[in-house]
Design a protein around this motif. Structure first.
Motif, mmCIF file in Angstrom:
data_model
loop_
_atom_site.group_PDB
_atom_site.id
_atom_site.type_symbol
_atom_site.label_atom_id
_atom_site.label_comp_id
_atom_site.label_asym_id
_atom_site.label_seq_id
_atom_site.Cartn_x
_atom_site.Cartn_y
_atom_site.Cartn_z
ATOM 1 N N LEU A 77 18.810 -15.272 -26.902
ATOM 2 C CA LEU A 77 19.513 -16.561 -26.908
ATOM 3 C C LEU A 77 19.652 -17.010 -28.361
ATOM 4 N N THR A 78 20.877 -17.215 -28.809
ATOM 5 C CA THR A 78 21.102 -17.522 -30.220
ATOM 6 C C THR A 78 20.392 -18.816 -30.638
ATOM 7 N N ASN A 79 19.598 -18.695 -31.684
ATOM 8 C CA ASN A 79 18.889 -19.838 -32.248
ATOM 9 C C ASN A 79 19.751 -20.423 -33.355
ATOM 10 N N ALA A 80 20.394 -21.548 -33.066
ATOM 11 C CA ALA A 80 21.366 -22.103 -34.020
ATOM 12 C C ALA A 80 20.680 -22.697 -35.243
ATOM 13 N N VAL A 81 19.390 -22.989 -35.152
ATOM 14 C CA VAL A 81 18.731 -23.708 -36.241
ATOM 15 C C VAL A 81 17.530 -22.967 -36.831
ATOM 16 N N GLY A 82 17.357 -21.687 -36.480
ATOM 17 C CA GLY A 82 16.251 -20.918 -37.053
ATOM 18 C C GLY A 82 16.562 -19.439 -36.942
ATOM 19 N N THR A 83 15.617 -18.592 -37.316
ATOM 20 C CA THR A 83 15.922 -17.160 -37.298
ATOM 21 C C THR A 83 15.572 -16.477 -35.978
ATOM 22 N N ALA A 84 14.379 -16.731 -35.426
ATOM 23 C CA ALA A 84 13.947 -16.010 -34.230
ATOM 24 C C ALA A 84 14.788 -16.419 -33.026
ATOM 25 N N PRO A 85 15.467 -15.459 -32.352
ATOM 26 C CA PRO A 85 16.217 -15.832 -31.150
ATOM 27 C C PRO A 85 15.271 -16.172 -29.999
ATOM 28 N N GLY A 86 15.696 -17.047 -29.096
ATOM 29 C CA GLY A 86 14.986 -17.211 -27.840
ATOM 30 C C GLY A 86 15.275 -15.999 -26.962
ATOM 31 N N LEU A 87 14.514 -15.850 -25.868
ATOM 32 C CA LEU A 87 14.729 -14.709 -24.976
ATOM 33 C C LEU A 87 14.669 -15.184 -23.533
ATOM 34 N N TRP A 88 15.526 -14.584 -22.694
ATOM 35 C CA TRP A 88 15.676 -15.024 -21.304
ATOM 36 C C TRP A 88 15.620 -13.829 -20.364
ATOM 37 N N PHE A 89 14.831 -13.950 -19.314
ATOM 38 C CA PHE A 89 14.782 -12.934 -18.273
ATOM 39 C C PHE A 89 14.903 -13.623 -16.923
ATOM 40 N N ALA A 90 15.751 -13.083 -16.045
ATOM 41 C CA ALA A 90 15.805 -13.568 -14.667
ATOM 42 C C ALA A 90 15.924 -12.350 -13.773
ATOM 43 N N GLY A 91 14.996 -12.194 -12.840
ATOM 44 C CA GLY A 91 15.047 -11.025 -11.975
ATOM 45 C C GLY A 91 13.797 -10.929 -11.133
ATOM 46 N N PRO A 92 13.693 -9.862 -10.363
ATOM 47 C CA PRO A 92 12.512 -9.689 -9.514
ATOM 48 C C PRO A 92 11.323 -9.218 -10.349
ATOM 49 N N TRP A 93 10.113 -9.423 -9.826
ATOM 50 C CA TRP A 93 8.917 -8.955 -10.520
ATOM 51 C C TRP A 93 7.893 -8.450 -9.517
ATOM 52 N N GLU A 94 7.528 -7.212 -9.636
ATOM 53 C CA GLU A 94 6.450 -6.600 -8.848
ATOM 54 C C GLU A 94 6.409 -7.063 -7.405
ATOM 55 N N GLY A 95 7.584 -7.159 -6.810
ATOM 56 C CA GLY A 95 7.592 -7.430 -5.381
ATOM 57 C C GLY A 95 7.235 -8.844 -4.941
ATOM 58 N N VAL A 96 7.073 -9.805 -5.872
ATOM 59 C CA VAL A 96 6.917 -11.193 -5.397
ATOM 60 C C VAL A 96 8.264 -11.623 -4.833
ATOM 61 N N ALA A 97 8.208 -12.505 -3.833
ATOM 62 C CA ALA A 97 9.455 -12.928 -3.192
ATOM 63 C C ALA A 97 10.270 -13.778 -4.161
ATOM 64 N N GLY A 98 11.594 -13.605 -4.139
ATOM 65 C CA GLY A 98 12.469 -14.450 -4.955
ATOM 66 C C GLY A 98 12.509 -14.023 -6.405
ATOM 67 N N GLU A 99 13.424 -14.660 -7.146
ATOM 68 C CA GLU A 99 13.583 -14.340 -8.567
ATOM 69 C C GLU A 99 12.522 -15.009 -9.416
ATOM 70 N N ARG A 100 12.223 -14.368 -10.525
ATOM 71 C CA ARG A 100 11.351 -14.980 -11.518
ATOM 72 C C ARG A 100 12.158 -15.191 -12.794
#
Lengths: 425, 425
Positions: free
Chosen positions: B127-150
């Motif tokens: 995720l573009t960081n408009a005011v600093g160097t380190a970008p943010g990061l985003w994940f959306a998806g399943p995880w180890e079989g827990v129900a629903g998205e994480r």
């Protein structure tokens, strides 16, 4: 000894209250040689609190719980702790008598609801709360077969009551259990250099860093703090190790380090001005008063701060500082000549030893191709002459204001150090 | 949707930094209908962070991690998250190019250490960081079989960068995932009245408050915000309920309410000045530049802010504002006549429609029996005359500066409202 901090309260989760209790306790534990390894906030929820207490007991020696000791239905801490330990709550008449006496002393009648504050989980010792009604609670003993003793401390969430109980009773007991303290820390503050350049300048530290010496970088608005931590079997050993590492770091960084501990750039600069018998005046455009604000945050700053002007718009620059209309027309308000004239002008106008100025484009509007948002000129003037610096800042309005203030304070500090060298030469 | 907040950094555990990030994020999530159920702080420790991430994924829908994205060896967040998810870190040249370009734009060279900031755990989107160097990061998806998205969000620990990424990218995405919001909120801001007086003025609200309508008081430096929350089976139903309650509250409080949402006292005052074609100048003693700073925090304030002076010490008051030596001698610098002359002086000097002034004893030193620490005189002057107010503030230096600024801004706001009434009459 390691500790978990557990803070209970819905108001913390929704950001209505900032968790200053955990910060205060963490600092006190570190100062006394204990290490907080996790700090958890949970809501006023019986199962949630019990769960966190069990987890804390499995993983750390000490659990400090704050909040949820009050008399209302959402105060669940004691019940949750009793559940986690598999013990019962017992009512003690003598505690209720004590609470009732406190109410009467203040000319108030105790409410019936306060009765629950005299309930104590089995195995816990009540700790007299000298400044409030709810007693603290202390447990030290084995738990479900984990090796070694476990300590559980329950404290009220009211900061003043929590702090009094910690200082008077809990910390002395923990220090005694811990034995000789073996962790020491020191923080050095740097300005004028970024986190990554600082890391590069310090070079390869693998010869230093180990499980006995640690170094952390804490950047904040143009200042990077370095936190040095040393461990030892005794406090003397840890202090010796810390001293060696600090000397090494200071030797490399020289006067990039401006202070340590509670010092700020403004407080250090203030002390330098007092020591040299100098006074300072400010002329601000893009920083809009924040430079003067930072300087006057230091108690006693009236001794060396002559005052300042905030000049927004060219007519004000001309009227207050006699900045030349020619310079403004030829170079624009954000330019080297104007920064210089502002610093000289405010110095003269307020009869100060030193003038410092900032003129720039803080954003979001006002940028051009030659002078994009974030272009800032700083000026410095004293009896010997003047000096300017151009910055190109990355932020938005707020960040650019803050970074400009840090840079301006650091400019004056560095110029003072140069004066010293000239005098010494 | 439920969330865990995970804040990474040794500095938080030892109380060197108070965890304002978690408070801010918790408040934002609550405002957008998400519920933070746990907020955890862990140190810069790979295994510890990975452990907390796994636990958060097991128990809540969303994990927001802040801190530990910097370029130094103690920044372990990405590695820990990769470990928790069982994925690898991958280096992306285009992210490094972006970071390098940011450094170059500031006229600096990127350090080699920054290379790690271009590493991303597989499956994450930068995720573009408009005011600093380190970008943010985003994940959306399943995880180890827990129900629903994480959802996993990684954000830098620098408050300003974190807030910008949350506001611009993360919150809109979470709201979209959350679906039809059945929770709506609105915040009304009041000034010039304390929390308990406000509660008394609002009277018995039991007819209104229920599990479908909630009201919270959020006091902060002389401003009390009222957060109104309404629940409904549909968004329309919740909005209808909120609207009715808001109308009721506004009817009782009248112009004690100065704004709502993102508005600040300074931004509301700025809009009022623009609307009326008026300009403002400030003369500050005890607030030391913070009043001008608050005014210039508003983008576009150069349209109505003529500028200001910070007058520390009587010679400066005389030189810059022509405050009479007689008044200073007879009444002292902290007095009604001096506050009045400061407001009149700065108005004239800078050719502004309105002058506002603050002179007082911020503390910790300087108090006397007649004028204890916290004594502040505010002055207001316009073409029709002048007006003064005496405050007796309870705080230390910092708090007194802030409370004085709020009171001064509110004084100008109320005087403008009075002018309107006179014109209307």
């Amino acid at each position: 000894m390691t500790a978990t901090l557990l803070t209970v309260g819905d108001e913390l989760l929704i950001g209505q209250v900032v968790n200053t209790n955990a910060a205060w306790i963490g600092e006190q534990l570190a100062t006394h040689g204990l290490q907080a390894v996790r700090s958890v906030v949970v809501g006023d929820d019986l199962a949630g609190v019990a769960d966190e207490v069990r987890r804390a007991l499995r993983t750390t020696d000490v659990v400090v719980v704050t909040g949820g000791l009050g008399p209302t239905h959402d105060d669940v801490t004691k019940q949750a702790v009793a559940e986690a330990l598999g013990v019962k709550l017992r009512f003690h008449e003598y505690i209720l008598d004590d609470i009732r006496a406190k109410f009467e002393k203040r000319g108030r009648t105790m409410a019936a609801a306060n009765r629950v504050q005299a309930e104590v989980p089995e195995g816990f010792e009540p700790l007299t709360n000298a400044v409030g009604t709810a007693p603290g609670l202390w447990f030290a003993g084995p738990w479900e077969g984990v090796a070694g003793e476990r300590v559980i401390v329950l404290l009220p969430g009211v900061p003043y009551e929590m702090q009094t109980l910690m200082r008077d009773i809990v910390l002395p007991r923990l220090v005694e259990l811990q034995g000789e303290a073996a962790v020491v820390q020191k923080t050095l503050h740097t300005a004028g250099i970024g986190e990554s350049d600082l890391a590069e300048k310090l070079g390869d530290l693998t010869g230093w860093l180990s499980d006995r010496i640690k170094l952390a970088f804490l950047p904040s608005y143009g200042v990077v703090r370095l936190r040095l931590t040393a461990f030892g079997d005794t406090r003397a050993e840890a202090l010796g190790r810390l001293g060696e590492f600090e000397a090494y770091v200071r030797d490399i960084l020289g006067d990039l380090v401006f202070g340590e501990g509670d010092e700020t750039l403004a407080s250090v600069l203030g002390a330098m001005l007092v020591e040299r018998g100098l006074t300072l005046a400010t002329a601000e455009s893009c920083t809009g008063g924040r430079l003067a604000d930072a300087i006057t945050d230091v108690p006693g700053s009236s001794v060396y701060f002559s005052g300042g002007v905030v000049v927004y718009g060219n007519p004000t620059k001309e009227a207050l500082l006699e900045v030349g209309a020619d310079a403004l027309r030829a170079h624009g308000a954000v330019s080297e000549p104007v920064a210089r004239q502002m610093a000289e002008g405010v110095r003269q106008r307020l009869g100060a030893s030193i003038g410092v100025s900032a003129t720039g484009i803080a954003g979001p509007g006002g940028g051009t191709r030659d002078k994009p948002v974030g272009t800032v000129w700083l000026g410095y003037a004293d009896e010997a002459g003047s000096h300017t610096v151009r910055l190109q800042l990355p932020g938005d309005r707020q960040l650019n204001k803050r970074l400009s203030v840090t840079a301006a304070l650091n400019l004056v500090r560095r110029q003072l150090l140069q004066r010293d060298e000239l005098v010494g030469a």
